[in-house]
Scaffold this motif. Structure first.
Motif, PDB file in Angstrom:
ATOM      1  N   MET A 174       0.848  -1.167   0.000  1.00 50.80           N
ATOM      2  CA  MET A 174       0.000   0.000   0.000  1.00 50.80           C
ATOM      3  C   MET A 174       0.901   1.240   0.000  1.00 50.80           C
ATOM      4  N   HIS A 175       0.490   2.228  -0.727  1.00 55.55           N
ATOM      5  CA  HIS A 175       1.276   3.448  -0.850  1.00 55.55           C
ATOM      6  C   HIS A 175       0.880   4.448   0.232  1.00 55.55           C
ATOM      7  N   ASP A 176       1.828   5.299   0.617  1.00 57.62           N
ATOM      8  CA  ASP A 176       1.555   6.222   1.725  1.00 57.62           C
ATOM      9  C   ASP A 176       0.408   7.175   1.424  1.00 57.62           C
ATOM     10  N   PHE A 177       0.295   7.643   0.192  1.00 58.67           N
ATOM     11  CA  PHE A 177      -0.756   8.609  -0.129  1.00 58.67           C
ATOM     12  C   PHE A 177      -2.153   8.005  -0.044  1.00 58.67           C
ATOM     13  N   CYS A 178      -2.262   6.672  -0.149  1.00 57.43           N
ATOM     14  CA  CYS A 178      -3.566   6.011  -0.041  1.00 57.43           C
ATOM     15  C   CYS A 178      -4.180   6.207   1.345  1.00 57.43           C
ATOM     16  N   PHE A 179      -3.347   6.340   2.347  1.00 55.02           N
ATOM     17  CA  PHE A 179      -3.828   6.565   3.707  1.00 55.02           C
ATOM     18  C   PHE A 179      -3.667   8.012   4.144  1.00 55.02           C
ATOM     19  N   THR A 180      -2.660   8.702   3.626  1.00 56.97           N
ATOM     20  CA  THR A 180      -2.369  10.059   4.087  1.00 56.97           C
ATOM     21  C   THR A 180      -3.458  11.044   3.706  1.00 56.97           C
ATOM     22  N   ILE A 181      -3.936  10.970   2.480  1.00 59.32           N
ATOM     23  CA  ILE A 181      -4.958  11.922   2.047  1.00 59.32           C
ATOM     24  C   ILE A 181      -6.248  11.759   2.865  1.00 59.32           C
ATOM     25  N   PRO A 182      -6.786  10.536   3.046  1.00 57.40           N
ATOM     26  CA  PRO A 182      -7.967  10.407   3.906  1.00 57.40           C
ATOM     27  C   PRO A 182      -7.694  10.805   5.365  1.00 57.40           C
ATOM     28  N   TYR A 183      -6.515  10.478   5.877  1.00 60.39           N
ATOM     29  CA  TYR A 183      -6.120  10.850   7.244  1.00 60.39           C
ATOM     30  C   TYR A 183      -6.135  12.370   7.382  1.00 60.39           C
ATOM     31  N   GLY A 184      -5.560  13.065   6.425  1.00 63.26           N
ATOM     32  CA  GLY A 184      -5.554  14.528   6.446  1.00 63.26           C
ATOM     33  C   GLY A 184      -6.963  15.102   6.373  1.00 63.26           C
TER      34      GLY A 184
ATOM     35  N   ALA B 159       8.128  14.282   1.375  1.00 63.43           N
ATOM     36  CA  ALA B 159       6.716  14.167   1.747  1.00 63.43           C
ATOM     37  C   ALA B 159       6.531  13.073   2.793  1.00 63.43           C
ATOM     38  N   LEU B 160       7.215  11.960   2.632  1.00 64.15           N
ATOM     39  CA  LEU B 160       7.104  10.850   3.581  1.00 64.15           C
ATOM     40  C   LEU B 160       7.642  11.246   4.956  1.00 64.15           C
ATOM     41  N   ILE B 161       8.723  11.986   4.970  1.00 62.40           N
ATOM     42  CA  ILE B 161       9.273  12.454   6.250  1.00 62.40           C
ATOM     43  C   ILE B 161       8.323  13.451   6.908  1.00 62.40           C
ATOM     44  N   LEU B 162       7.740  14.368   6.120  1.00 59.52           N
ATOM     45  CA  LEU B 162       6.772  15.320   6.664  1.00 59.52           C
ATOM     46  C   LEU B 162       5.560  14.592   7.235  1.00 59.52           C
TER      47      LEU B 162
ATOM     48  N   VAL C 138      -0.886   4.572  14.805  1.00 57.12           N
ATOM     49  CA  VAL C 138      -0.909   3.592  13.714  1.00 57.12           C
ATOM     50  C   VAL C 138      -0.269   4.192  12.464  1.00 57.12           C
ATOM     51  N   MET C 139      -0.614   5.432  12.151  1.00 57.47           N
ATOM     52  CA  MET C 139      -0.055   6.092  10.969  1.00 57.47           C
ATOM     53  C   MET C 139       1.448   6.308  11.108  1.00 57.47           C
ATOM     54  N   THR C 140       1.905   6.655  12.304  1.00 57.53           N
ATOM     55  CA  THR C 140       3.348   6.822  12.526  1.00 57.53           C
ATOM     56  C   THR C 140       4.068   5.507  12.259  1.00 57.53           C
ATOM     57  N   GLY C 141       3.521   4.414  12.772  1.00 58.30           N
ATOM     58  CA  GLY C 141       4.114   3.106  12.516  1.00 58.30           C
ATOM     59  C   GLY C 141       4.135   2.769  11.037  1.00 58.30           C
ATOM     60  N   PHE C 142       3.058   3.087  10.336  1.00 57.76           N
ATOM     61  CA  PHE C 142       2.984   2.844   8.892  1.00 57.76           C
ATOM     62  C   PHE C 142       4.053   3.653   8.152  1.00 57.76           C
ATOM     63  N   TYR C 143       4.205   4.930   8.512  1.00 59.76           N
ATOM     64  CA  TYR C 143       5.194   5.777   7.840  1.00 59.76           C
ATOM     65  C   TYR C 143       6.623   5.308   8.128  1.00 59.76           C
ATOM     66  N   VAL C 144       6.888   4.903   9.351  1.00 60.27           N
ATOM     67  CA  VAL C 144       8.221   4.387   9.689  1.00 60.27           C
ATOM     68  C   VAL C 144       8.490   3.113   8.880  1.00 60.27           C
ATOM     69  N   TYR C 145       7.486   2.264   8.749  1.00 63.20           N
ATOM     70  CA  TYR C 145       7.616   1.063   7.921  1.00 63.20           C
ATOM     71  C   TYR C 145       7.922   1.432   6.464  1.00 63.20           C
ATOM     72  N   LYS C 146       7.215   2.428   5.931  1.00 62.64           N
ATOM     73  CA  LYS C 146       7.441   2.844   4.541  1.00 62.64           C
ATOM     74  C   LYS C 146       8.857   3.384   4.360  1.00 62.64           C
ATOM     75  N   ILE C 147       9.342   4.141   5.322  1.00 63.58           N
ATOM     76  CA  ILE C 147      10.715   4.659   5.241  1.00 63.58           C
ATOM     77  C   ILE C 147      11.706   3.495   5.285  1.00 63.58           C
ATOM     78  N   ALA C 148      11.478   2.558   6.205  1.00 62.97           N
ATOM     79  CA  ALA C 148      12.396   1.427   6.378  1.00 62.97           C
ATOM     80  C   ALA C 148      12.433   0.509   5.153  1.00 62.97           C
ATOM     81  N   THR C 149      11.326   0.436   4.427  1.00 62.24           N
ATOM     82  CA  THR C 149      11.276  -0.458   3.264  1.00 62.24           C
ATOM     83  C   THR C 149      11.520   0.267   1.944  1.00 62.24           C
TER      84      THR C 149
END
Length: 119
Positions: free
Chosen positions: A1-11, A61-64, A98-109
């Motif tokens: 799953m891509h970060d923007f798929c969750f970030t836009i609805p979260y925002g 964007a991912l870091i922000l 949950v979102m912080t964990g997801f973003y850290v996972y995306k950065i790590a991968t």
């Protein structure tokens, strides 16, 4: 799953919550915090989406997104621990952790995985 798929609805949820808090309680802090961070996250998600469309990653964007989610986790987590109110502090803190964990996972991968070109 891509970060923007969750970030836009979260925002958008944060923007909606900030506006709702302002109209229901007259809270300018809710409007500034919720809508402000929500707009920032929505913008970061949009930037990430546009980078993905160009088959690139947008690490700024991912870091922000990560910083915003971690900040919300901390601030709303502290508010929840002082008030024990589920709405909005507990819910926002829970979603944000949950979102912080997801973003850290995306950065790590390595960010959004760009699909290989098909022949």
């Amino acid at each position: 799953m891509h970060d923007f798929c969750f970030t836009i609805p979260y925002g958008l949820v944060l923007i909606g919550g900030g506006v709702f808090g302002y109209f229901k309680k007259g809270s300018t802090a809710s409007l500034a915090g919720g809508a402000g961070i929500g707009l920032l996250l929505t913008l970061a998600g949009y930037i990430s989406l546009k980078a993905f469309e160009k088959k690139k990653n947008s690490y700024p964007a991912l870091i922000l997104e990560t910083v915003c989610a971690a900040l919300l986790t901390w601030v709303m987590g502290q508010r929840y621990l002082h008030t024990f109110k589920i709405m909005p502090a507990g819910v926002v803190a829970g979603i944000s952790v949950v979102m912080t964990g997801f973003y850290v996972y995306k950065i790590a991968t390595g960010g959004n995985h760009i699909p290989a070109k098909t022949k």
